[in-house]
Design an enzyme around this catalytic site. Structure first.
Site, PDB file in Angstrom:
ATOM      1  N   HIS A 141     -41.030  -5.512 -34.666  1.00 53.92           N
ATOM      2  CA  HIS A 141     -41.484  -4.627 -35.815  1.00 53.92           C
ATOM      3  C   HIS A 141     -41.812  -5.590 -36.889  1.00 53.92           C
ATOM      4  O   HIS A 141     -41.205  -6.404 -37.368  1.00 53.92           O
ATOM      5  CB  HIS A 141     -40.233  -3.692 -35.944  1.00 53.92           C
ATOM      6  CG  HIS A 141     -40.963  -2.500 -36.967  1.00 53.92           C
ATOM      7  ND1 HIS A 141     -41.092  -2.516 -38.247  1.00 53.92           N
ATOM      8  CD2 HIS A 141     -41.396  -1.242 -36.204  1.00 53.92           C
ATOM      9  CE1 HIS A 141     -41.631  -1.229 -38.419  1.00 53.92           C
ATOM     10  NE2 HIS A 141     -41.706  -0.462 -37.239  1.00 53.92           N
TER      11      HIS A 141
ATOM     12  N   GLU B 220     -40.779   2.737 -30.132  1.00 54.94           N
ATOM     13  CA  GLU B 220     -41.460   3.104 -28.910  1.00 54.94           C
ATOM     14  C   GLU B 220     -40.776   2.926 -27.832  1.00 54.94           C
ATOM     15  O   GLU B 220     -40.926   3.274 -26.548  1.00 54.94           O
ATOM     16  CB  GLU B 220     -42.529   2.099 -28.857  1.00 54.94           C
ATOM     17  CG  GLU B 220     -43.662   1.848 -30.225  1.00 54.94           C
ATOM     18  CD  GLU B 220     -44.418   3.189 -30.342  1.00 54.94           C
ATOM     19  OE1 GLU B 220     -43.983   4.439 -29.940  1.00 54.94           O
ATOM     20  OE2 GLU B 220     -45.397   3.205 -30.930  1.00 54.94           O
TER      21      GLU B 220
HETATM   22  N1  COA Z   1     -42.815 -10.111 -27.819  1.00 49.38           N
HETATM   23  C1  COA Z   1     -43.113 -11.541 -27.650  1.00 49.38           C
HETATM   24  N2  COA Z   1     -43.227 -12.080 -29.047  1.00 49.38           N
HETATM   25  C2  COA Z   1     -43.473 -11.282 -29.960  1.00 49.38           C
HETATM   26  C3  COA Z   1     -43.102  -9.956 -29.817  1.00 49.38           C
HETATM   27  C4  COA Z   1     -43.029  -9.368 -28.826  1.00 49.38           C
HETATM   28  N3  COA Z   1     -42.836  -8.011 -28.661  1.00 49.38           N
HETATM   29  N4  COA Z   1     -43.563  -9.670 -31.305  1.00 49.38           N
HETATM   30  C5  COA Z   1     -43.655 -10.654 -31.989  1.00 49.38           C
HETATM   31  N5  COA Z   1     -43.754 -11.553 -31.216  1.00 49.38           N
HETATM   32  C6  COA Z   1     -44.040 -13.124 -31.725  1.00 49.38           C
HETATM   33  C7  COA Z   1     -45.358 -13.295 -31.933  1.00 49.38           C
HETATM   34  O1  COA Z   1     -45.971 -14.031 -31.003  1.00 49.38           O
HETATM   35  C8  COA Z   1     -45.059 -14.355 -33.216  1.00 49.38           C
HETATM   36  O2  COA Z   1     -44.570 -15.766 -32.513  1.00 49.38           O
HETATM   37  P1  COA Z   1     -45.415 -16.927 -33.358  1.00 49.38           P
HETATM   38  O3  COA Z   1     -44.856 -17.047 -34.723  1.00 49.38           O
HETATM   39  O4  COA Z   1     -45.013 -17.972 -32.440  1.00 49.38           O
HETATM   40  O5  COA Z   1     -46.718 -16.892 -33.176  1.00 49.38           O
HETATM   41  C9  COA Z   1     -43.867 -13.950 -33.943  1.00 49.38           C
HETATM   42  O6  COA Z   1     -43.183 -13.190 -32.840  1.00 49.38           O
HETATM   43  C10 COA Z   1     -44.082 -13.130 -35.156  1.00 49.38           C
HETATM   44  O7  COA Z   1     -45.008 -12.048 -34.653  1.00 49.38           O
HETATM   45  P2  COA Z   1     -45.930 -11.318 -35.684  1.00 49.38           P
HETATM   46  O8  COA Z   1     -47.143 -10.934 -35.022  1.00 49.38           O
HETATM   47  O9  COA Z   1     -45.994 -11.937 -37.015  1.00 49.38           O
HETATM   48  O10 COA Z   1     -45.006 -10.254 -35.962  1.00 49.38           O
HETATM   49  P3  COA Z   1     -45.654  -8.775 -36.449  1.00 49.38           P
HETATM   50  O11 COA Z   1     -44.817  -8.395 -37.642  1.00 49.38           O
HETATM   51  O12 COA Z   1     -47.246  -8.655 -37.029  1.00 49.38           O
HETATM   52  O13 COA Z   1     -45.879  -7.867 -35.374  1.00 49.38           O
HETATM   53  C11 COA Z   1     -45.787  -5.977 -33.840  1.00 49.38           C
HETATM   54  C12 COA Z   1     -45.052  -6.606 -35.032  1.00 49.38           C
HETATM   55  C13 COA Z   1     -44.765  -4.532 -33.684  1.00 49.38           C
HETATM   56  C14 COA Z   1     -47.003  -6.032 -33.910  1.00 49.38           C
HETATM   57  C15 COA Z   1     -44.982  -7.107 -32.723  1.00 49.38           C
HETATM   58  O14 COA Z   1     -43.733  -7.082 -32.593  1.00 49.38           O
HETATM   59  C16 COA Z   1     -45.634  -6.437 -31.097  1.00 49.38           C
HETATM   60  O15 COA Z   1     -46.635  -6.591 -30.784  1.00 49.38           O
HETATM   61  N6  COA Z   1     -44.737  -5.769 -30.453  1.00 49.38           N
HETATM   62  C17 COA Z   1     -44.920  -5.520 -29.232  1.00 49.38           C
HETATM   63  C18 COA Z   1     -45.649  -4.192 -29.305  1.00 49.38           C
HETATM   64  C19 COA Z   1     -45.129  -2.953 -29.743  1.00 49.38           C
HETATM   65  O16 COA Z   1     -43.689  -2.651 -29.484  1.00 49.38           O
HETATM   66  N7  COA Z   1     -45.620  -2.098 -30.617  1.00 49.38           N
HETATM   67  C20 COA Z   1     -45.079  -1.066 -31.272  1.00 49.38           C
HETATM   68  C21 COA Z   1     -44.481  -1.175 -32.901  1.00 49.38           C
HETATM   69  S1  COA Z   1     -43.507   0.077 -33.556  1.00 49.38           S
END
Ligand code: COA
Length: 373
Positions: free
Chosen positions: A256, A316
């Protein structure tokens, strides 16, 4: 965008754009405060009708007012059903969120003289449109609302054509209450920006629906179920997650932007699923057990793969399990989220209007300098 520009964008995240009395998200402690209550004090404890009073009036309503809110929502459902012809073009869209966006636009919801009534008219109408959209797509006639039923019960009746059990009604209530508001998320910010220009409620809500329709905002519960389907059995969870991570894919329902601990809504939704467990079909009980196992594996493996990122279950994850237990089709997951979040949008729109201030953030210019004359 090069890396330095990404860093600029990251530095601009988290800036305060408004004061709000609606909700507070503490991502480090894993707390969500909704209008003065922890999410766990409301979800599963109060009805959606009571939550409408809380968000629109600022306090949990006494029984008499709760009844009046129930009647206003019911009247809105009946009015929307009687007026289905007026939005039939919108309901022909292939996607439920596009259908809702079009229906709100065609219906028009602004009533400047009574904004509270306008909000209830919108919130009451949304499940009528989403359930009618689903049924018509599947060759079934829309089901007329029952003005005496609770809003969540009637939502399930209009979808399935028969009244739900009390436990299922309570579970949908718990979900609808849990997701009403969540800080300055993208769709709420959108609604506030539009409202801040002086535009009407219809414009603010249609724009917010557009923001919510994106897969990064309202779209993960469907993919969580796809993941559970693909894993199939707890024994296969570890190997499956390993392959996904090795291929650089994300584990759905984990991680998140704000929470660095488990999303507090995951716990209340998990509790809501357990509340219907007594009458769960074997399939749902198995699903819940599988979800628990997958979450545990995913958390441990993400900790190893992304140390320090603190990727935990988000809202989710158990939304998926809960809505599936209520036999909602995946195509209606985002629309059901919208049916609750719309209440939060309205409350934010009114709060924004009361400030009388245009929201006008700035962008940091990182383009080339103008050429010397
Ligand atoms: N699975 C695997 N790796 C994940 C991950 C996941 N669900 N969520 C984040 N990461 C990793 C990213 O690849 C990144 O790795 P890196 O630093 O080596 O590049 C790191 O963790 C940080 O990711 P980042 O994109 O900066 O986090 P964010 O705050 O932008 O992302 C979400 C938040 C929710 C978009 C992300 O966690 C995600 O895509 N989750 C899966 C989709 C989901 O459940 N969405 C509903 C959200 S309520």
């Amino acid at each position: 965008m090069d890396k330095s520009q990404n860093n600029v964008a990251a530095g601009l995240e988290g800036i305060v754009v408004a004061n709000t009395q609606m909700s507070m998200v503490d991502g480090q402690a894993g707390r969500l405060v909704l209008r003065g209550y922890e999410v766990g004090q409301l979800s599963g404890e109060v009805s959606f009708e009571q939550a409408c009073g809380l968000f629109l009036d600022g306090a949990l309503p006494p029984a008499k007012d709760t009844e009046a809110i129930g009647q206003a929502l019911a009247a809105a459902r009946v009015e929307a059903f009687d007026g289905l012809d007026q939005v039939k073009g919108a309901l022909k869209q292939d996607d439920a969120m596009a259908a809702l966006r079009g229906a709100v636009g065609q219906w028009g919801i602004e009533d400047p003289s009574d904004r509270r009534a306008a909000a209830l008219r919108l919130v009451g109408a949304l499940p009528v449109w989403s359930t009618a959209w689903w049924r018509m797509r599947n060759g079934q006639a829309p089901v007329a609302p029952d003005a005496r039923a609770a809003h969540s019960a009637d939502t399930l009746t209009m979808l399935h054509g028969c009244a739900p059990s009390a436990a299922k009604r309570r579970a949908l209530d718990a979900y609808l209450v849990a997701v009403i508001d969540h800080g300055m998320n993208a769709s709420t910010f959108t609604a506030r920006v539009v409202a801040s220009t002086g535009a009407d409620l219809t414009s603010a809500v249609t724009a917010a629906i557009g923001a919510l329709s994106g897969p990064l905002h309202g779209g993960a519960p469907g993919p969580v179920l796809d993941m559970l389907d693909a894993i199939g059995h707890a024994d296969r969870a570890q190997a499956w997650i390993e392959t996904e991570l090795a291929q650089g894919r994300r584990i759905m329902g984990m991680g998140h932007r704000v929470y660095k601990v488990r999303d507090p809504r995951a716990a209340v939704l998990e509790r809501a699923v357990e509340g219907i467990e007594g009458e769960l079909t074997g399939k749902t009980a198995q699903r819940l057990a599988l979800a628990h196992a997958v979450e545990a594996h995913a958390q441990a493996m993400l900790e190893a793969a992304k140390p320090g990122r603190k990727l935990r279950a988000n809202v989710e994850f158990y939304t998926a399990v809960l809505l599936e237990a209520l036999e909602l089709p995946r195509e209606l997951f985002a629309a059901t989220f919208c049916a609750s979040r719309a209440l939060g949008w309205c409350a934010h729109v009114f709060e924004q209007r009361d400030t009388g201030r245009l929201l006008r953030p700035r962008a940091r210019y990182v383009g080339p300098a103008p050429k010397a004359a």
